[in-house]
Design a protein around this motif. Structure first.
Motif, PDB file in Angstrom:
ATOM      1  N   VAL A   1       0.836  -1.199   0.000  1.00  0.00           N
ATOM      2  CA  VAL A   1       0.000   0.000   0.000  1.00  0.00           C
ATOM      3  C   VAL A   1       0.877   1.258   0.000  1.00  0.00           C
TER       4      VAL A   1
ATOM      5  N   THR B   1      -2.265   9.679   4.529  1.00  0.00           N
ATOM      6  CA  THR B   1      -3.677   9.299   4.612  1.00  0.00           C
ATOM      7  C   THR B   1      -3.823   7.799   4.677  1.00  0.00           C
ATOM      8  N   SER B   2      -2.936   7.110   3.995  1.00  0.00           N
ATOM      9  CA  SER B   2      -3.092   5.661   3.932  1.00  0.00           C
ATOM     10  C   SER B   2      -2.716   4.995   5.244  1.00  0.00           C
TER      11      SER B   2
ATOM     12  N   LEU C   1      -5.494   3.187   6.663  1.00  0.00           N
ATOM     13  CA  LEU C   1      -5.706   1.919   5.977  1.00  0.00           C
ATOM     14  C   LEU C   1      -4.696   0.877   6.442  1.00  0.00           C
TER      15      LEU C   1
ATOM     16  N   GLY D   1      -5.637  -0.716   9.604  1.00  0.00           N
ATOM     17  CA  GLY D   1      -6.648  -1.742   9.365  1.00  0.00           C
ATOM     18  C   GLY D   1      -6.021  -3.020   8.849  1.00  0.00           C
ATOM     19  N   LEU D   2      -5.118  -2.861   7.888  1.00  0.00           N
ATOM     20  CA  LEU D   2      -4.443  -4.032   7.318  1.00  0.00           C
ATOM     21  C   LEU D   2      -3.654  -4.770   8.383  1.00  0.00           C
TER      22      LEU D   2
ATOM     23  N   ARG E   1       2.580   1.868  -3.303  1.00  0.00           N
ATOM     24  CA  ARG E   1       1.604   2.274  -4.289  1.00  0.00           C
ATOM     25  C   ARG E   1       1.184   3.731  -4.102  1.00  0.00           C
ATOM     26  N   MET E   2       0.901   4.092  -2.874  1.00  0.00           N
ATOM     27  CA  MET E   2       0.448   5.445  -2.608  1.00  0.00           C
ATOM     28  C   MET E   2       1.553   6.467  -2.878  1.00  0.00           C
TER      29      MET E   2
END
Lengths: 304, 335, 570
Positions: free
Chosen positions: B217, B263-264, B267, B270-271, B220-221
């Motif tokens: 992630v 921001t990620s 996420l 959560g992951l 990618r971000m």
């Protein structure tokens, strides 16, 4: 990770996907999508193969995937007769993986159908109605999002009882909020656009406006999301099954197979390896395809 | 403005937690099993089971049980676990640090590796490193974390014998004196060098496996953010002006590109939390995820409720923190 | 050459020259496969008196001081109060920290020897039992264990009325008057009628342990006069090891109790760690790399096979008193249907496939228990006969049964799937539902009427608290065991069986008992089966070669007498 988490990436991407589904552009994009980008092509081929296996699996399996033969065929290594070896009950792993494809994709289809329908309805209502309705619906949606998706799914499916049907309910519960949010964002941005304004000023009814103009424009975004989410629904299903909460033996669901394989991995590497590869390939393929679709339909991030 | 944001989010958090507690309570009581039977053990008589029902308040009507439970929760009393029969808060104190240690290192690893990888891959688009980064970011999200864990365990423990199979420390090594609960830090604080090394060895496999998903992630971000920024006019201008590439990247691009990466973080959390459930199971890691799964399998109501609530609290607060950081980094954003 | 040796071993085994233990030991030494050993053992009656090997002390061996014994277990227990815990793990922990007055000797299920007591005797008609305590016995809390403490402890066991209290209550319903403190070291138990089984019951690892009265007196509360709360987390016994750590999901740790009354002369471990390991493959690895010293059960057949060929490890296979069966729903299934299912069950495949040969066909009473009928009726797998009976019982081809399986129990899952495949051959469907243990136990023990339950409840296992057939059958098949904590989950009732059991409970001579049990077993198998009996469990313990002193006893399941064990180095 789950589809829901992934959706988050898209939601947070610097640019919101804009739907431009005019035919000509789509065709041009499709060419670029499949021919120019080898990764997309690979993804598309793998998806096609798995879809084929899911549809015609029972005519393709070399052995009965449920046929038990402990005496003669327990934990045999891969051979010409058993391409991927056999499991602890002497069942053919290859045949079981093929049958597992159908289960996995079936679950994904059911889960996403419910999530998309419910999420779209909520998103449309919230986005179109606005005001208090929007506020209430979105707070409710946020409540579901305020929790790691897989953890929520684990809690729900554990409480409902352990079987595949309950896994589907659990996953639909964690998937729909993302669609609600996605659809609402689309509706909000579309609502202000000229053609909607125009239709509205022409005195079109609310329902017709939604059906004829807003919904079709939302569809492209949803399709991209679904493509990516199929992979994650499959992954989430097998994660739950691996923990003993999803599909139950003798189901050849991949996560269930991996959970049993775990007991034998010292003696039977094939038993643990192949279902994992099948699972990875599925998620990978849908992921790539969804990504590619995103690029193709959204020129701004085309450079990715 | 920030204060108002925080107050608003906190209020929302309370509502969310109340909703969640009600949901988990209702759900966990749907199961027909009698936990008193479980506590009593397989050969217990009816009178034993009855005594336990009374002891744990299981004989009372459900709404009453819920109110009693929430009264305790407010005072951080989560009741007693049915399976260990000890206060759940005691169990949480035991297991939470293990998960924090695991998650923290996984987060650090994915950030320290993901940011440079994302930058490099954006700057040298379509180069070898870009392909590597794309493969990582796609496979990182496609590989089932539990399968990756199993295969890593099979290879590095089972076949090669390089790394331990799991757990935080072997039986022969005593845990360092508990200050933070993170064995690596506690060992260093106590000056127990060999314990530190052993703890690190035990961390390697689970951390790397857990970090893989969020590494994808981050990469990618950061890559997407970099590409966006590199395309913008002022960077092009800077480049045209003949500013050296690294300087451009450092000065202008990276800071802006990191915004989406920040921001990620929400996420990522959560992951990592979801992944912890699966990774802890495979590596017998005595953390909150394994505790929660065991609680679920044993219908340990109090433990299920407490872990879901604690995980929700962690998740919500870390997300809130992320938003605040974001606010400082990018003053243009208003909530 | 190896082949010749193996052949002569097989011949010797078949001709009955070897007893079971010898077959095991020699077979394993020769590297004979486990299924073959199991097959050979089936043909050999259990030997009554094998050579005790607990004191195998070879000269020239050095004993390691302060060693730690590392044992692998699958789970701890949340209740270590020996008067209430009723699980193998609870009793395994109790055997480390507590003592009963007497225990079964070595691997015998008949001979009882002193444990906490220094000596014991029974009067002629088994109505009065006298136990003498050694001098200077201390509890872990430093208080003295005298005759009064023994009496108080038994009163607590009886009056707490939890878990296994019937072990004592059957003989001593009123401990306050039946137990008498003669002097500080002498205590007597008087019976209300002749009780030949009393000593056997007192050697049970379920309940009759002696707990420090001071410990519970100090921690008693108004609601909890016996301090069950305290004792269920703290072990205060007279045993050789003090419990220092007990985390259900992680480990149980013992340290030696310096003042133990048998002293610490000779070879013993100074620490014992029972480590919870959840994964089969990890368990195997820990044994292979020498990190763990012992495991009992808990491995797959493949792992046992691999480990039994490992030169660093010793594999012991031995009989137990545990029988595995599937509970049938007697309310929903008539006699014909139940008999039909018994014929449809693929016994050999299950024994081989689910249990890797570690079961031996039996009826409800294991062959190691007094009262077992050596000629008990065993159903063969006969699908034609099965189809006939099932049709007669209202289940023709095309009908279906349902069966429960406890999740994550590999044996049960495989068994159900094999049964499913077998029934499929006669056109009958078996649907399998996997549920968690707590739900399953609620279904077996709970008060829900059998009409609402599955037709085949699922796999079950039972073993007696002590060597007694009545104790094996009563909790499972009596009418009074339906609901309310009994495990007659299928609600099976047979009038003649009730009569037999009532007589057997108060038996006074052994011949009469054998006669009664023979008839009971005929009812439970051939005539009116409440269950499908898979067989009795053969258990295995795998030890590092340098671990000595372990003697398996069929009644003390998954337990070790740590004090008897030690490590040698050559």
């Amino acid at each position: 990770m789950t589809a829901a988490d992934l959706t988050n990436i898209e939601a947070m991407a610097p640019t919101l996907t804009k739907s431009r589904t005019r035919q000509g552009q789509l065709r041009r994009n499709l060419k670029r999508f499949l021919v120019d980008n080898k990764l997309n092509l690979i993804g598309a081929i793998i998806v096609a193969v798995f879809l084929f296996l899911a549809l015609f699996g029972e005519w393709l399996t070399p052995h009965d995937p449920y046929a038990v033969d402990i005496v003669n065929a327990k934990l045999l290594p891969p051979s010409t007769d058993h391409l991927m070896g056999t499991d602890e009950l002497g069942r053919d792993v290859f045949s079981r993986i093929i049958m597992g494809t159908r289960i996995s994709l079936q679950v994904a289809v059911v889960v996403l159908s419910f999530a998309v329908i419910f999420g779209t309805i909520v998103g449309l209502i919230a986005g179109y109605a606005g005001g208090l309705v929007d506020e209430i619906l979105m707070r409710l949606t946020d409540m579901f999002l305020a929790f790691p998706a897989l953890v929520l799914a684990i809690a729900i499916s554990a409480s409902l009882g352990r079987n595949l049907r309950n896994t589907m309910i659990a996953l639909a519960t964690v998937f729909w909020p993302w669609y609600a949010r996605l659809v609402r964002a689309q509706v909000l941005s579309l609502k202000e656009r000229e053609f909607v304004e125009a239709a509205r000023s022409l005195g079109m009814s609310r329902n017709r406006l939604i059906l004829k103009h807003i919904l079709p424009n939302v569809v492209a975004v949803i399709i991209i999301q679904i493509t990516i989410d199929v992979g994650y629904a499959v992954l989430a299903t097998s994660s739950l099954s691996f923990l003993g909460l999803g599909a139950q033996p003798p189901s050849p669901e991949w996560g269930t197979m991996l959970a049993s394989a775990r007991n034998y991995f010292r003696d039977a590497w094939w038993y643990m390896t192949f279902p994992g590869i099948a699972l990875t390939l599925t998620v990978f393929a849908f992921n790539v395809l969804g990504d590619g679709l995103q690029d193709a339909l959204n020129p701004r991030s085309g450079s990715r | 403005m920030i204060a108002r944001l925080i107050v608003r989010r906190l209020m929302f958090t309370v509502v969310v937690l109340l909703g969640l507690s009600l949901m988990t309570f209702t759900l966990s009581h749907l199961v027909p099993a009698n936990p008193a039977r479980l506590i009593a053990g397989p050969r217990a008589s009816a009178s034993t089971v009855e005594k336990i029902e009374i002891e744990y308040g299981l004989d009372q009507p459900l709404p009453r049980q819920y109110v009693n439970y929430m009264k305790g929760v407010v005072q951080l009393d989560f009741g007693r676990s049915f399976s260990s029969r000890k206060p759940v808060s005691e169990d949480l104190a035991r297991y939470l640090p293990a998960t924090i240690e695991l998650g923290l290192y996984a987060f650090l690893l994915s950030t320290l590796a993901g940011v440079p990888l994302g930058v490099a891959s954006a700057v040298r688009r379509d180069s070898f490193i870009d392909h590597v980064s794309r493969i990582i970011s796609i496979s990182g999200l496609a590989l089932p974390v539990f399968w990756l864990a199993l295969m890593a365990q099979f290879l590095f423990f089972g076949k090669l014998g390089w790394l331990p199979d799991g757990r935080r420390l072997p039986d022969s090594v005593k845990a360092p004196p508990g200050i933070t609960g993170l064995y690596t830090i506690d060992a260093l604080l106590a000056g127990q060098w060999s314990t530190f090394v052993t703890a690190v060895e035990h961390l390697i496999l689970p951390v790397v496996v857990l970090a893989f998903g969020s590494l994808a992630v981050t990469t990618r971000m950061v890559r997407a953010g970099m590409l966006e920024v590199l395309d913008q006019d002022y960077i092009r201008t800077a480049r045209a002006k003949g500013l050296a590439r690294p300087a451009v990247i450092r000065k202008h691009a990276l800071k802006n590109a990191l915004l989406p990466a920040v921001t990620s973080i929400g996420l990522q959390i959560g992951l990592l939390l979801s992944g912890a459930f699966l990774v802890e199971i495979v590596f017998s890691w005595p953390g909150i995820g394994r505790y929660a799964v065991n609680a679920i399998l044993q219908i340990d109501y109090n433990a299920i409720m407490a872990t879901t609530l604690v995980i929700a609290v962690i998740f919500v607060f870390l997300n809130l923190l992320t938003d605040i950081i974001y606010l400082f980094l990018d003053p243009r954003i208003s909530f | 050459m190896a082949n010749t040796i193996t052949r002569s071993f097989v011949t010797a085994a078949l001709s009955g020259q070897l007893n079971r233990r010898q077959i095991l030991e020699r077979g394993l030494a020769l590297g004979v496969s486990t299924p073959l050993i199991a097959a050979l053992m089936k043909r050999t009656p259990a030997s009554a008196a094998p050579a005790p090997q607990s004191q195998r002390w070879r000269s020239g061996l050095q004993f390691e001081d302060n060693g730690t014994l590392n044992v692998i277990i699958s789970s701890g227990t949340n209740d270590i109060d020996p008067h209430s815990t009723y699980s193998t793990m609870g009793s395994a922990i109790a055997l480390g920290s507590y003592e009963m007055l007497v225990r079964y000797q070595g691997d015998s299920t008949e001979v009882v020897k002193p444990f906490l007591a220094e000596s014991f005797e029974a009067n002629e008609d088994n109505t009065l039992f006298t136990f003498t305590l050694p001098e200077n016995v201390l509890f872990h809390d430093g208080t003295v264990c005298d005759a009064q403490a023994v009496k108080d402890s038994m009163i607590r066991f009886r009056r707490l009325e939890m878990g296994p209290y019937i072990v004592l209550q059957r003989f001593v319903d009123d401990p306050e008057s039946q137990i008498e403190v003669v002097d500080a070291r002498t205590v007597t138990f008087s019976m209300t009628r002749p009780q030949p089984l009393f000593l056997a019951a007192m050697a049970s690892s379920y309940g009759p342990f002696v707990v420090s009265p001071a410990a519970w007196a100090e921690n008693a509360t108004e609601d909890d006069p016996w301090a069950h709360e305290f004792i269920s987390f703290n072990a205060v016994g007279t045993g050789p090891y003090r419990l220092v750590e007990n985390i259900t999901t992680e480990l149980v740790r013992f340290e030696k109790f310096d003042e133990y009354h048998r002293g610490w002369e000779g070879p013993h471990f100074s620490e014992v760690v029972m480590r919870v390991v959840n994964e089969n493959s990890t368990r195997r690895q820990l044994l292979e790399e020498g990190t763990s010293d012992a495991i009992t059960s808990l491995l797959t057949g493949e792992d046992v096979q691999a480990l039994s060929e490992n030169p660093n490890l010793t594999t012991m296979i031995y009989p137990t008193t545990r029988v595995n069966w599937a509970i049938l729903n007697a309310v929903r299934l008539g006699v014909d249907a139940r008999r039909g299912l018994s014929y449809a069950f693929p016994y050999d495949e299950v024994i081989e496939g689910s249990y890797s040969g570690m079961l031996e066909r039996s009826g409800p009473i294991p062959s190691t228990v007094r009262g077992a009928d050596p000629d008990v009726f065993l159903y063969p797998t006969d699908l034609d006969r099965a189809a006939e009976l099932l049709t007669a019982g209202g289940f023709p081809a095309g009908s279906s049964f349902d069966m429960l399986v406890v999740s994550e129990t590999v044996e049960d899952t495989i068994t159900a799937q094999l049964f499913q495949a077998s029934l499929a051959q006669i056109g009958i469907d078996l649907s399998i539902t996997e549920i968690d243990l707590a739900t399953y136990e609620e279904i077996i023990f709970g008060d829900a009427p059998a009409e609402e339950k599955e037709t085949i409840l699922g796999s079950w296992e039972w073993w007696p608290d002590y060597n007694d057939a009545h104790n094996q059958l009563a909790p499972n098949f009596l009418e009074s065991a339906i609901g309310g904590g009994g495990s007659n989950g299928g609600a099976w009732v047979n009038e003649r069986f009730e009569e037999i059991m009532a007589e057997a409970e108060v038996f006074e001579n052994e011949d009469q008992l054998l006669e009664l049990m023979k008839e009971a077993q005929q009812i439970l198998t051939e005539l009116d089966p409440p269950a499908i009996y898979y067989g009795e469990t053969l258990m295995y313990t795998i030890l590092q070669n340098d671990i000595q002193g372990f003697v398996p006893n069929p009644l003390y399941l998954e337990s070790y007498f740590f004090y008897d064990m030690y490590r040698v180095s050559e």
